[in-house]
Design a protein around this motif. Structure first.
Motif, short mmCIF file in Angstrom:
data_model
loop_
_atom_site.label_atom_id
_atom_site.label_comp_id
_atom_site.label_asym_id
_atom_site.label_seq_id
_atom_site.Cartn_x
_atom_site.Cartn_y
_atom_site.Cartn_z
N GLY A 134 32.59 49.70 45.54
CA GLY A 134 32.80 51.01 44.92
C GLY A 134 32.54 50.99 43.43
O GLY A 134 31.86 51.87 42.88
N ILE A 135 33.06 49.95 42.76
CA ILE A 135 32.88 49.83 41.30
C ILE A 135 31.39 49.74 40.95
O ILE A 135 30.95 50.32 39.95
CB ILE A 135 33.66 48.60 40.78
CG1 ILE A 135 35.17 48.87 40.84
CG2 ILE A 135 33.23 48.24 39.35
CD1 ILE A 135 36.04 47.65 40.59
N VAL A 198 37.08 57.59 32.97
CA VAL A 198 37.93 56.46 33.34
C VAL A 198 38.56 56.77 34.69
O VAL A 198 39.19 57.81 34.86
CB VAL A 198 39.02 56.19 32.28
CG1 VAL A 198 39.90 55.02 32.69
CG2 VAL A 198 38.39 55.91 30.92
N PHE A 199 38.37 55.84 35.63
CA PHE A 199 38.84 56.04 37.00
C PHE A 199 39.70 54.88 37.47
O PHE A 199 39.48 53.73 37.08
CB PHE A 199 37.66 56.13 37.98
CG PHE A 199 36.71 57.27 37.77
CD1 PHE A 199 37.15 58.49 37.26
CD2 PHE A 199 35.37 57.14 38.09
CE1 PHE A 199 36.27 59.54 37.07
CE2 PHE A 199 34.48 58.18 37.91
CZ PHE A 199 34.92 59.40 37.40
N ASP A 235 41.19 49.79 37.27
CA ASP A 235 40.78 50.88 36.38
C ASP A 235 39.43 50.51 35.77
O ASP A 235 39.25 49.38 35.31
CB ASP A 235 41.80 51.10 35.26
CG ASP A 235 43.14 51.57 35.77
OD1 ASP A 235 43.19 52.07 36.91
OD2 ASP A 235 44.14 51.42 35.04
N ILE A 236 38.52 51.49 35.78
CA ILE A 236 37.18 51.22 35.22
C ILE A 236 36.80 52.31 34.22
O ILE A 236 37.25 53.46 34.33
CB ILE A 236 36.11 51.10 36.33
CG1 ILE A 236 35.98 52.43 37.13
CG2 ILE A 236 36.43 49.97 37.30
CD1 ILE A 236 34.78 53.25 36.77
N ILE A 245 35.30 46.98 33.98
CA ILE A 245 36.62 46.87 34.59
C ILE A 245 37.65 46.60 33.50
O ILE A 245 37.56 45.61 32.77
CB ILE A 245 36.65 45.77 35.67
CG1 ILE A 245 35.60 46.05 36.75
CG2 ILE A 245 38.04 45.68 36.29
CD1 ILE A 245 35.47 44.95 37.78
N LEU A 246 38.63 47.49 33.38
CA LEU A 246 39.63 47.40 32.30
C LEU A 246 40.84 46.57 32.71
O LEU A 246 41.60 46.12 31.84
CB LEU A 246 40.09 48.79 31.90
CG LEU A 246 38.99 49.75 31.40
CD1 LEU A 246 39.57 51.14 31.15
CD2 LEU A 246 38.31 49.20 30.16
N THR A 247 41.04 46.38 34.01
CA THR A 247 42.25 45.68 34.50
C THR A 247 41.91 44.29 35.03
O THR A 247 42.66 43.72 35.80
CB THR A 247 42.93 46.53 35.60
OG1 THR A 247 41.94 47.08 36.46
CG2 THR A 247 43.75 47.65 35.00
N GLU A 248 40.80 43.74 34.60
CA GLU A 248 40.39 42.40 35.07
C GLU A 248 40.48 41.41 33.92
O GLU A 248 40.04 41.70 32.83
CB GLU A 248 38.98 42.46 35.64
CG GLU A 248 38.56 41.18 36.33
CD GLU A 248 37.32 41.42 37.22
OE1 GLU A 248 37.50 41.43 38.44
OE2 GLU A 248 36.23 41.60 36.67
#
Length: 248
Positions: A134-135, A198-199, A235-236, A245-248
Motif C-alpha cells: 500500500g505504501i 499525511v496518511f 504514518d506516511i 514513512i514517518l513511524t519507521e
C-alpha cells in the motif's frame, strides 16, 4: 473530500509525534512476553509518552479508558488493556497514538508471544507485506484507492481477507482526518494524491472471514469466526513524488 496539505512546520511536529509512536512501539516489543499483563504494558507506554512531553492520544478519545489498544489473537483492534496475561503462542497487536504540540502520530504492530503457529507467522508476514504494498502506491499522481487495491490484492492472493468495516485515515491536527483509506478497492479511483498529504495506512487482515463484530465493552472488535487477525500501521508523508514513512 478535502484532504489537507501539511506545510513544512506542521510536518516537523508530526515527524516528532511519529518518532514518539515508534519509540513507544519499540518499548512494547521489549515487553511482549508470556506472563505479562496487557495493563502493565499499557501503563509503561503511557509513562514513556508523558515523559516525552506528549499525550497518549487514545486516552479519553470518545471515552476510551486506556493509553493504548492491545488486541490478542481474534481481537482485530481496540482491545482494552487489563488483567489478561499474555500466553505463549498468542499474537498481540499494539496500536499507539501520540499527540505532541497539537499534532498526532498513530501506528501499530503485531507481535508474537513465544512460539506461534506457522499459520500465524504467515498471517503476520502477509499483513506487514500488504502494508508496504500500500505504501508503495502512496505516491504523487496516483489515486487514493491504488493504495487500497494493492493491499487487497496482496492479502487475498495469499488466501486471507481484509477487514472491510475499518479503515486507514488522514492524520495531522486530528487523530482521524479525511480521507478514509479502505484496505480494499478499485485501482485508479479516488482523489489524486499530492505532496504534503499525511496518511495512516493500516491493513487489518484475518485468517478467515472478513466479517467482524464489536464486543459488549463497545470497543473490542473481534473476528466473527474467532480466527486470528493481524494489524500493522504506518504514518506516511507524500513528498518528492513518493511516500516517506514517518513511524519507521
Amino acid at each position: 473530500m478535502a484532504i489537507s496539505i501539511k506545510n513544512s512546520s506542521e510536518i516537523e511536529i508530526i515527524r516528532k509525534s511519529c518518532a514518539l509512536v515508534k519509540g513507544a512501539l519499540d518499548l512494547a516489543e521489549t515487553r511482549i512476553k508470556a506472563g505479562v499483563s496487557t495493563k502493565e504494558i499499557d501503563l509503561e507506554i503511557g509513562d514513556f509518552i508523558r515523559k516525552n512531553d506528549a499525550k497518549a492520544a487514545f486516552l479519553g478519545f470518545h471515552g476510551y479508558p486506556a493509553n493504548t489498544c492491545i488486541s490478542i489473537d481474534e481481537q482485530v483492534v481496540h482491545g482494552i488493556p487489563g488483567n489478561r496475561i499474555l500466553k505463549d503462542g498468542e499474537i498481540v497487536s499494539v496500536d499507539i497514538g501520540v499527540e505532541y504540540k497539537g499534532y498526532f502520530g498513530d501506528a501499530a504492530r503485531t507481535f508474537s508471544v513465544g512460539n506461534v503457529s506457522e499459520e500465524k507467522q504467515r498471517l503476520l508476514k502477509i499483513t506487514k507485506e500488504a502494508l508496504y504494498c500500500g505504501i508503495e502506491q502512496a505516491r504523487e499522481g496516483n489515486r487514493l484507492y491504488d493504495i487500497s487495491a494493492a493491499i487487497q490484492q496482496h492479502v487475498e492472493s495469499a488466501g486471507f481477507s481484509v477487514v472491510r468495516d475499518l479503515v486507514g485515515h488522514g492524520i495531522g491536527k486530528s487523530l482521524h482526518e479525511a480521507p478514509q483509506i479502505p484496505n480494499f478497492g478499485r485501482p485508479n479511483h479516488g482523489p489524486r494524491l499530492k505532496s504534503g498529504m499525511v496518511f495512516a495506512i493500516e491493513p487489518m487482515v484475518n485468517i478467515g472471514t472478513f466479517d467482524v463484530m464489536t464486543l459488549d465493552d463497545n470497543w473490542t472488535v473481534v473476528t466473527l469466526d474467532g480466527l486470528p487477525s493481524a494489524h500493522f500501521e504506518h504514518d506516511i508523508l507524500i513528498r518528492d513524488g513518493k511516500a516517506e514513512i514517518l513511524t519507521e
